[in-house]
Motif scaffolding. Structure first.
Motif, PDB file in Angstrom:
ATOM      1  N   LEU A  77      63.589  12.314  71.458  1.00 11.17           N
ATOM      2  CA  LEU A  77      62.441  11.727  72.148  1.00 11.17           C
ATOM      3  C   LEU A  77      62.803  11.352  73.583  1.00 11.17           C
ATOM      4  O   LEU A  77      62.047  11.634  74.525  1.00 11.17           O
ATOM      5  N   GLU A  78      63.970  10.742  73.764  1.00  8.09           N
ATOM      6  CA  GLU A  78      64.394  10.356  75.120  1.00  8.09           C
ATOM      7  C   GLU A  78      64.488  11.590  76.023  1.00  8.09           C
ATOM      8  O   GLU A  78      64.044  11.572  77.173  1.00  8.09           O
ATOM      9  N   HIS A  79      65.029  12.654  75.459  1.00  3.57           N
ATOM     10  CA  HIS A  79      65.172  13.903  76.205  1.00  3.57           C
ATOM     11  C   HIS A  79      63.797  14.440  76.628  1.00  3.57           C
ATOM     12  O   HIS A  79      63.587  14.819  77.785  1.00  3.57           O
ATOM     13  N   ILE A  80      62.860  14.435  75.672  1.00  5.94           N
ATOM     14  CA  ILE A  80      61.506  14.945  75.957  1.00  5.94           C
ATOM     15  C   ILE A  80      60.815  14.072  77.002  1.00  5.94           C
ATOM     16  O   ILE A  80      60.182  14.570  77.933  1.00  5.94           O
ATOM     17  N   LEU A  81      60.970  12.754  76.865  1.00 10.14           N
ATOM     18  CA  LEU A  81      60.335  11.847  77.829  1.00 10.14           C
ATOM     19  C   LEU A  81      60.838  12.136  79.242  1.00 10.14           C
ATOM     20  O   LEU A  81      60.050  12.221  80.196  1.00 10.14           O
ATOM     21  N   GLU A  82      62.133  12.328  79.372  1.00 10.87           N
ATOM     22  CA  GLU A  82      62.692  12.600  80.703  1.00 10.87           C
ATOM     23  C   GLU A  82      62.162  13.929  81.235  1.00 10.87           C
ATOM     24  O   GLU A  82      61.872  14.057  82.421  1.00 10.87           O
ATOM     25  N   LYS A  83      61.985  14.902  80.333  1.00 13.68           N
ATOM     26  CA  LYS A  83      61.492  16.221  80.758  1.00 13.68           C
ATOM     27  C   LYS A  83      60.060  16.149  81.286  1.00 13.68           C
ATOM     28  O   LYS A  83      59.669  16.919  82.145  1.00 13.68           O
ATOM     29  N   VAL A  84      59.253  15.222  80.714  1.00 11.51           N
ATOM     30  CA  VAL A  84      57.859  15.115  81.191  1.00 11.51           C
ATOM     31  C   VAL A  84      57.716  14.004  82.242  1.00 11.51           C
ATOM     32  O   VAL A  84      56.607  13.560  82.548  1.00 11.51           O
ATOM     33  N   GLY A  85      58.838  13.553  82.755  1.00 12.47           N
ATOM     34  CA  GLY A  85      58.817  12.628  83.900  1.00 12.47           C
ATOM     35  C   GLY A  85      58.680  11.161  83.547  1.00 12.47           C
ATOM     36  O   GLY A  85      58.177  10.374  84.353  1.00 12.47           O
ATOM     37  N   LYS A  86      59.097  10.773  82.353  1.00  9.76           N
ATOM     38  CA  LYS A  86      58.981   9.364  81.946  1.00  9.76           C
ATOM     39  C   LYS A  86      60.376   8.804  81.678  1.00  9.76           C
ATOM     40  O   LYS A  86      61.231   9.494  81.112  1.00  9.76           O
ATOM     41  N   ASP A  87      60.574   7.542  82.039  1.00  9.81           N
ATOM     42  CA  ASP A  87      61.868   6.910  81.791  1.00  9.81           C
ATOM     43  C   ASP A  87      62.145   6.859  80.284  1.00  9.81           C
ATOM     44  O   ASP A  87      61.246   6.551  79.490  1.00  9.81           O
ATOM     45  N   LYS A  88      63.398   7.118  79.908  1.00  6.19           N
ATOM     46  CA  LYS A  88      63.717   7.163  78.469  1.00  6.19           C
ATOM     47  C   LYS A  88      63.562   5.792  77.794  1.00  6.19           C
ATOM     48  O   LYS A  88      63.365   5.701  76.582  1.00  6.19           O
ATOM     49  N   HIS A  89      63.601   4.719  78.604  1.00 10.65           N
ATOM     50  CA  HIS A  89      63.438   3.376  78.015  1.00 10.65           C
ATOM     51  C   HIS A  89      62.020   3.110  77.509  1.00 10.65           C
ATOM     52  O   HIS A  89      61.749   2.086  76.891  1.00 10.65           O
ATOM     53  N   PHE A  90      61.143   4.074  77.762  1.00 12.36           N
ATOM     54  CA  PHE A  90      59.769   3.970  77.249  1.00 12.36           C
ATOM     55  C   PHE A  90      59.751   3.893  75.717  1.00 12.36           C
ATOM     56  O   PHE A  90      58.803   3.381  75.126  1.00 12.36           O
ATOM     57  N   VAL A  91      60.828   4.372  75.074  1.00 12.10           N
ATOM     58  CA  VAL A  91      60.888   4.286  73.587  1.00 12.10           C
ATOM     59  C   VAL A  91      60.770   2.830  73.116  1.00 12.10           C
ATOM     60  O   VAL A  91      60.314   2.561  72.011  1.00 12.10           O
ATOM     61  N   ASN A  92      61.177   1.882  73.986  1.00 14.66           N
ATOM     62  CA  ASN A  92      61.105   0.460  73.602  1.00 14.66           C
ATOM     63  C   ASN A  92      59.670  -0.047  73.444  1.00 14.66           C
ATOM     64  O   ASN A  92      59.446  -1.144  72.936  1.00 14.66           O
ATOM     65  N   GLU A  93      58.691   0.762  73.900  1.00 10.90           N
ATOM     66  CA  GLU A  93      57.270   0.379  73.754  1.00 10.90           C
ATOM     67  C   GLU A  93      56.751   0.689  72.342  1.00 10.90           C
ATOM     68  O   GLU A  93      55.586   0.452  72.044  1.00 10.90           O
ATOM     69  N   SER A  94      57.610   1.266  71.499  1.00 11.84           N
ATOM     70  CA  SER A  94      57.180   1.668  70.144  1.00 11.84           C
ATOM     71  C   SER A  94      56.953   0.454  69.242  1.00 11.84           C
ATOM     72  O   SER A  94      57.451  -0.638  69.507  1.00 11.84           O
ATOM     73  N   PHE A  95      56.205   0.709  68.158  1.00 10.81           N
ATOM     74  CA  PHE A  95      55.952  -0.337  67.157  1.00 10.81           C
ATOM     75  C   PHE A  95      56.570   0.063  65.822  1.00 10.81           C
ATOM     76  O   PHE A  95      56.503   1.232  65.434  1.00 10.81           O
TER      77      PHE A  95
END
Ligand SMILES: NC(=O)C1=CN([C@@H]2O[C@H](COP(=O)(O)OP(=O)(O)OC[C@H]3O[C@@H](n4cnc5c(N)ncnc54)[C@H](O)[C@@H]3O)[C@@H](O)[C@H]2O)C=CC1
Ligand SMILES: [Mg+2]
Length: 345
Positions: A77-95
Motif C-alpha cells: 500500500l505504501e508503495h502504491i500511495l507513493e506511485k500515485v503521489g501520496k505520502d506513505k504515512h497516509f496509511v495512518n488515516e486507516s480505521f
C-alpha cells in the motif's frame, strides 16, 4: 462404536477448546488495538488494508473469474500511495476493522481524494458501488465490505461536535471521536431496525417499497422509535404498514446493514390470526404487500440472486446476504417440515 463416538467427542472438545482459546486471544488483542494508540500504530506496520474510493470498496477478479475484496499489505500500500503521489504515512488515516483468521489486523482506508483509475491500475482492481459489490462478493466478504464502508461513513459525517461545533478528534483505531472543547466522546452508531416475517400459518406476507429493484418483495421492516422495545416496534410497524395485529413473536437473528446509514437489523417471525389476514396498505410507505404461498416462496428461493444486467423476474426475494432471505428460508423450512408431518410431501 462407543469408543469411536468417544474419540470423535473428545477430538471435538479439544478442537472447540483450542478454537475458543484462539478466539479469546484474538478479541483481547483487538480490544488492546482499539484502546491503545501506540499498539494500533505498531499494528498498522503489518496490516491488511481494504481500500474505498468515495465509499466504494476495491474488488479484484481472481484467475477463476470470482470477485473478491482486495486486501493490501502495508508495504504494498505504501508503495502504491507513493506511485500515485501520496505520502506513505497516509496509511495512518486507516480505521481498525478486525483481524484475519491468521490474526493479522485489518483496516479500511478512504482514498477518494486520489485518482481513481490510477489507483485501480496500480492495485489491479476496481472500485465498485457497495450495492453492486454485494452481488459479486462471496458470502462471508459482504459483511466485511459493509463494516469497512460503515465505519468510514461514520467518521466522514461526525467530524464536528454537535454541542460546540468544534472539530472532533479520532483515536488511532477509529473506535471513537472526542471533542476536546466539550469533552464529549462519540462512538460509531447503528440505528436499530426490526424486520419481521409475518405468517398466517400457510402463507407469508411480503411487501415492496417503490425504491426496491423491480420485482423484489421483502419482509416488513421499520426503525425503532426512541424508547421502544423490539416487540413494540414490531407491533407498531406491522399495524402502520399493513393494518394487521401480530402475535407469537419469535427472535431469529440480527445483522448489521450499511444502508441507509448503518442499521442494526433485528429479525423476527410473527403470526396473525388466519381469519384476520386482510391487508390495509399504507401507500405512503409501501407500493404493495401480498400473501405468498409456500410454492411461490420455494420457487423464488431457488432463483439465483438477481443479476443487475438481466431482466428481473416477476417476483424475487432478497439475496442470501440479506437477513430477510434468512427469515424467508426459515419459514420455508418450517413449512416443509409441517407438510411432511401432515403427509403433504
Ligand atoms: N437486510 C435486510 O434484509 C433488509 C434491510 N432493510 C433496511 O431496513 C431499513 C429500514 O426499513 P424501512 O422499512 O425503510 O423503515 P421504516 O418503515 O421505518 O420507514 C423508513 C422511514 O422511517 C423514517 N425514519 C425513522 N427513523 C429513521 C432512522 N433512524 N433512519 C432513517 N430513517 C428513519 C424516515 O422517514 C424513513 O423514510 C431500510 O432502510 C433498509 O436499508 C429493510 C429490509 C430488508
Ligand atoms: Mg418499513
Amino acid at each position: 462404536m462407543l469408543q469411536s463416538f468417544k474419540l470423535f467427542f473428545n477430538c471435538n472438545l479439544v478442537l472447540s477448546r483450542s478454537y475458543s482459546g484462539y478466539y479469546v486471544s484474538r478479541v483481547r488483542y483487538l480490544k488492546r488495538l482499539k484502546e491503545d494508540d501506540e499498539a494500533c500504530r505498531e499494528a498498522l506496520k503489518s496490516g491488511n488494508f481494504l481500500l474505498y474510493h468515495k465509499l466504494s470498496p476495491l474488488l479484484r477478479k481472481t484467475s477463476n473469474g470470482i470477485y473478491t475484496l482486495a486486501s493490501l499489505k502495508t508495504s504494498d500500500l505504501e508503495h502504491i500511495l507513493e506511485k500515485v503521489g501520496k505520502d506513505k504515512h497516509f496509511v495512518n488515516e486507516s480505521f481498525l476493522l478486525g483481524c484475519t483468521d491468521k490474526g493479522e489486523p485489518q483496516f479500511s482506508l478512504e482514498v477518494g481524494d486520489l485518482d481513481r483509475s490510477a489507483l485501480e491500475q496500480e492495485c489491479r482492481g476496481m472500485f465498485v458501488d457497495l450495492r453492486k459489490a454485494f452481488f459479486m462478493l462471496p458470502g462471508p466478504e459482504s459483511p466485511l465490505a459493509a463494516k469497512g464502508q460503515a465505519l468510514l461513513r461514520w467518521h466522514q459525517t461526525n467530524c464536528f461536535c454537535s454541542a460546540t461545533g468544534q472539530p472532533t478528534i479520532r483515536n488511532q483505531s477509529g473506535s471513537f471521536r472526542v471533542c476536546n472543547s466539550s469533552g464529549i466522546t462519540y462512538y460509531p452508531k447503528m440505528a436499530p431496525v426490526v424486520i419481521v416475517l409475518v405468517s398466517d400459518g400457510s402463507r407469508c406476507l411480503l411487501a415492496r417499497q417503490t425504491m426496491f429493484p423491480l420485482g423484489m418483495y421483502s419482509a416488513l421492516s421499520g426503525f425503532c422509535d426512541m424508547g421502544e422495545s423490539v416487540e413494540e416496534t414490531l407491533h407498531r410497524e406491522v399495524a402502520e404498514e399493513v393494518g394487521l395485529e401480530v402475535e407469537n413473536i419469535q427472535y431469529s437473528g440480527s445483522q448489521h446493514w450499511p444502508f441507509p446509514q448503518s442499521s442494526f437489523m433485528l429479525a423476527c417471525h410473527a403470526t396473525v390470526n388466519p381469519d384476520k389476514t386482510q391487508v390495509n396498505i399504507d401507500k405512503a410507505e409501501l407500493e404493495d404487500a401480498r400473501w405468498f404461498t409456500y410454492e411461490e416462496i420455494t420457487e423464488a428461493l431457488r432463483k439465483p440472486p438477481l443479476d443487475p444486467r438481466r431482466e428481473p423476474p416477476v417476483f424475487w426475494v432478497p439475496p442470501p446476504y440479506a437477513i430477510a432471505n434468512q427469515l424467508i428460508q426459515e419459514w420455508a423450512n418450517q413449512q416443509q417440515l409441517s407438510r411432511k408431518l401432515h403427509g403433504l410431501e
